[in-house]
Design a protein around this motif. Structure first.
Motif, mmCIF file in Angstrom:
data_model
loop_
_atom_site.group_PDB
_atom_site.id
_atom_site.type_symbol
_atom_site.label_atom_id
_atom_site.label_comp_id
_atom_site.label_asym_id
_atom_site.label_seq_id
_atom_site.Cartn_x
_atom_site.Cartn_y
_atom_site.Cartn_z
ATOM 1 N N LYS A 172 -20.353 -29.543 7.517
ATOM 2 C CA LYS A 172 -21.042 -28.280 7.795
ATOM 3 C C LYS A 172 -21.849 -28.375 9.080
ATOM 4 C CE LYS A 172 -23.899 -24.692 5.674
ATOM 5 N NZ LYS A 172 -24.655 -24.271 4.479
ATOM 6 N N GLU A 176 -21.091 -26.049 12.291
ATOM 7 C CA GLU A 176 -22.080 -25.144 12.860
ATOM 8 C C GLU A 176 -22.394 -25.491 14.314
ATOM 9 O OE1 GLU A 176 -25.495 -24.553 10.409
ATOM 10 O OE2 GLU A 176 -24.323 -23.463 8.896
ATOM 11 N N PHE A 206 -14.696 -26.104 5.277
ATOM 12 C CA PHE A 206 -14.788 -25.363 6.540
ATOM 13 C C PHE A 206 -13.520 -25.513 7.385
ATOM 14 C CE2 PHE A 206 -19.045 -26.597 5.212
ATOM 15 C CZ PHE A 206 -19.708 -25.374 5.229
#
Length: 346
Positions: A172, A176, A206
């Motif tokens: 993550k 990001e 993701f």
């Protein structure tokens, strides 16, 4: 009413006796903990430990562990001490003591448990994805080490669960960061960041969006590139699109991705036509320049060279671009050259 009062009074009296007894026992243990007798300190320390009064137990264990060095009692006291630190929330120090225990007493019945607790301490110390991931990295390393040393332990399932959670946390953070590059318009950095993220975390939750944004970043990078790099980068974006479409045919991003890919193909076709136009213009200009040079120069050698260059460019234009709009003009120029030279010979 009188009977009820008697029952309540009796209950309170019994409760008071129990509390008084407990308090007496507690005061007795406090008194023993201040005694110089190692046995009394040991008894008091374990008493406090069993009753979860770890703040009382810790200073006693700190006296006992070194005092019991070399005895069969030391491992058990050290084990209690490490757990007391852990239960007080002192994760860094308890990780140290659990690890020290497993190294000093590798054959002890608690050794595997203590080794597991080291990993668990680091797991609990790991921060959310948006903060520094130093302890996350340490936890992952410790969990992997534990699995390699204890492949069939009772903690295997928990260990795998912790590892998956930490890897997803790292994924993550990487996602990001890459997405931030994209949002800021740093498309080249975004392409690289998404490639690394997908490579390191191929099974992440993701992955799908990362694969799409990798293609989108590459497509955007091509759009802002110089003409010299556009073709190469649109082609690279097309490769990323094919990978995305193959991996996630039912993706919620499928329609947007397909539209972007069509746009990229149209841009590529436009670039191809523009390149063909530039090549034809270049050849025509060469013909025009060399025909004019051959007609006006009086130097025979220079005229011959100019005519040769004009002929070469003319043949290339005629053979490679038979439908070119510049070919009729080139015919006229070449005819002019032939007529001009014929007039000079007369």
């Amino acid at each position: 009413m009188r009977e009820k009062f008697t029952i309540v009074a009796t209950t309170l009296l019994l409760f008071g006796l129990v509390v008084t007894g407990c308090n007496k026992e507690f005061r007795s243990m406090v008194k023993k903990s201040k005694s110089r007798s190692i046995q009394d300190i040991d008894t008091a320390a374990v008493y406090f430990y069993n009753r979860k009064k770890y703040d009382r137990a810790i200073p006693l264990f700190e006296q006992l562990v070194p005092a019991m060095a070399g005895t069969s009692r030391q491992p058990e006291l050290y084990y209690y001490y490490a757990w007391s630190r852990y239960m007080m929330g002192e994760l860094v120090s308890s990780a140290f003591y659990f690890e020290d225990f497993s190294q000093k007493f590798p054959s002890n019945e608690h050794a595997t448990e203590c080794e597991w607790m080291v990993a668990k301490c680091y797991y609990r110390l790991s921060d959310p994805h948006y903060l520094d991931q130093t302890y996350t990295d340490k936890a992952i390393a410790q969990l992997q080490l534990f699995l390699s040393r204890n492949p069939k332990s009772d903690y295997e399932e928990d260990c795998m669960g912790y590892l998956n959670d930490l890897r997803e946390r790292k994924a993550k953070k990487a996602f990001e960061q890459a997405k931030l590059y994209y949002n800021l318009g740093y498309f080249k950095a975004a392409v690289k960041a998404f490639e690394v993220m997908i490579s390191e975390y191929p099974d992440s939750d993701f992955r799908e969006e990362s694969q799409f944004l990798l293609f989108k970043s590459a497509h955007s990078l091509a759009g802002v590139s110089t003409d010299r790099r556009k073709v190469e980068r649109y082609q690279e974006a097309g490769v990323f699109y094919e990978r995305f479409a193959k991996k996630f045919p039912e993706s919620k991003f499928a329609k947007e991705a397909a539209n972007l890919d069509d746009s990229g193909k149209k841009s590529l076709e436009k670039l191809r036509l523009e390149e063909l136009e530039r090549e034809q213009v270049k050849l025509y200009k060469s013909i025009e320049e060399n025909v004019n040079l051959a007609l006006r120069t009086k130097d025979e050698e220079e005229r011959a060279k100019a005519k040769s260059r004009a002929l070469k460019s003319y043949e290339e234009l005629r053979d490679d671009y038979p439908d070119s709009e510049y070919l009729p003009k080139a015919d006229q120029l070449y005819s002019k050259l032939s007529m001009g030279q014929s007039g000079e010979q007369e």
